[in-house]
Design a protein around this motif. Structure first.
Motif, PDB file in Angstrom:
ATOM      1  N   GLU A  24       0.929  -1.151  -0.006  1.00  0.00           N
ATOM      2  CA  GLU A  24       0.086  -0.018   0.067  1.00  0.00           C
ATOM      3  C   GLU A  24       0.889   1.347  -0.113  1.00  0.00           C
ATOM      4  O   GLU A  24       0.585   2.099  -0.765  1.00  0.00           O
ATOM      5  N   LYS A  25       2.076   1.134   0.796  1.00  0.00           N
ATOM      6  CA  LYS A  25       2.612   2.645   0.898  1.00  0.00           C
ATOM      7  C   LYS A  25       3.417   2.474  -0.380  1.00  0.00           C
ATOM      8  O   LYS A  25       3.858   3.747  -0.690  1.00  0.00           O
ATOM      9  N   GLY A  27       2.611   1.507  -3.274  1.00  0.00           N
ATOM     10  CA  GLY A  27       1.638   1.689  -4.652  1.00  0.00           C
ATOM     11  C   GLY A  27       1.996   0.518  -5.576  1.00  0.00           C
ATOM     12  O   GLY A  27       1.599   0.576  -6.671  1.00  0.00           O
TER      13      GLY A  27
END
Length: 300
Positions: A24-25, A27
């Motif tokens: 998530e961080k 991408g």
């Protein structure tokens, strides 16, 4: 696979505590995160992270590798910061190679003016009439007189070189004053040795009437030819700034003024327009501005 990106992913996984949070961080997908970690583990042939469906745990090898990766990124950040300054702050050294006459009589005053404005920049000037290899010699800038070959480097014209025939009053009194090039057959013309080799001047001006093979004095330095001419040794053909003071004092006399010698261009040569250090950009702008201000005035 991009190893640097894999290292960045590994550090993020360790910091976030899970592949999902790292994805998530960053991408990217969890699958891509897993591929990066697998890639590093295959590279070092050791397990970096033990993981299952419930938790992940860094291995001893992984902890050592993580410490090294963080150190590498810190060093890289420091280097990038330094290079950022390198690109924007004009300091350091500039290595220049120039022909002897041009460097002595025209370039040196310009370099002095540049250094006065930018004292944090060190100028290292080499004077040589030999044709040097830009890459091999590792100079930042070359000044060259005459037409350039298609070298693939940047060539910016910064001036012109006017040439004059001169001799001392004592020589002319003893041997007479030539009025045509043909008359030079009966005179001693002091020879500039680069004309026999790589100089482009011989391709722009027919040196045959000068009978240089019969010259009693040959030198690769125009200043030595000037001194000998002042002593009455013969006739010289050299750049005007080298001769101007002697002409004003009457120690040398301009002859054959009707002979039209095409001005020779002077070029500043360097390797690239892009990604130059600040000091080099500053020097190019300074020379360009000086050239523009002095346009139409003789430059050697």
């Amino acid at each position: 696979m991009d190893k640097f990106k894999a290292i960045e992913t590994f550090i993020t996984v360790c910091d976030e505590g899970s592949f999902t949070k790292a994805s998530e961080k960053l991408g990217v997908s969890v699958t891509m995160v897993s591929k990066y970690i697998n890639f590093l583990e295959k590279e070092i042939r050791l397990k970096l992270i033990n993981r299952n469906t419930r938790k992940q745990e860094i291995t001893e090898a992984g902890a050592m590798y993580l410490s090294s990766c963080r150190a590498i990124l810190r060093e890289l950040a420091i280097t990038e910061k330094h290079l950022e300054s390198y690109a924007t702050v004009p300091d350091g050294r500039i290595r220049i190679c120039a022909p002897t006459n041009y460097g002595t009589y025209e370039l040196c005053p310009l370099l002095h003016a540049f250094s006065s404005q930018h004292p944090n920049i060190r100028i290292e000037l080499t004077l040589s009439d030999e044709i040097s290899d830009i890459i091999e010699d590792k100079y930042d800038f070359y000044f060259r007189v005459g037409q350039l070959s298609d070298s693939g480097f940047i060539g910016m014209q910064v001036g012109e070189q006017q040439m004059r025939f001169c001799a001392s009053p004592t020589y002319l009194e003893a041997h007479g004053t030539p009025t045509t090039l043909a008359d030079l057959n009966d005179h001693n013309v002091l020879a500039f040795s680069p004309w026999f080799a790589g100089s482009s001047f011989k391709h722009r001006f027919d040196l045959t009437p000068l009978s240089l093979d019969a010259s009693t004095f040959v030198s690769n330095n125009g200043n030595s030819l000037r001194i000998c001419a002042k002593l009455g040794a013969g006739i010289i053909l050299q750049p005007l700034p080298l001769l101007e003071d002697d002409i004003k004092r009457g120690e040398l006399v301009v002859i054959l003024e009707d002979i039209k010698l095409e001005p020779r261009p002077v070029f500043l040569i360097y390797q690239s327009r892009n990604l130059l250090p600040a000091r080099m950009k500053l020097f190019i702008d300074f020379i360009k501005q000086s050239s523009s201000q002095r346009k139409g005035i003789y430059r050697c």
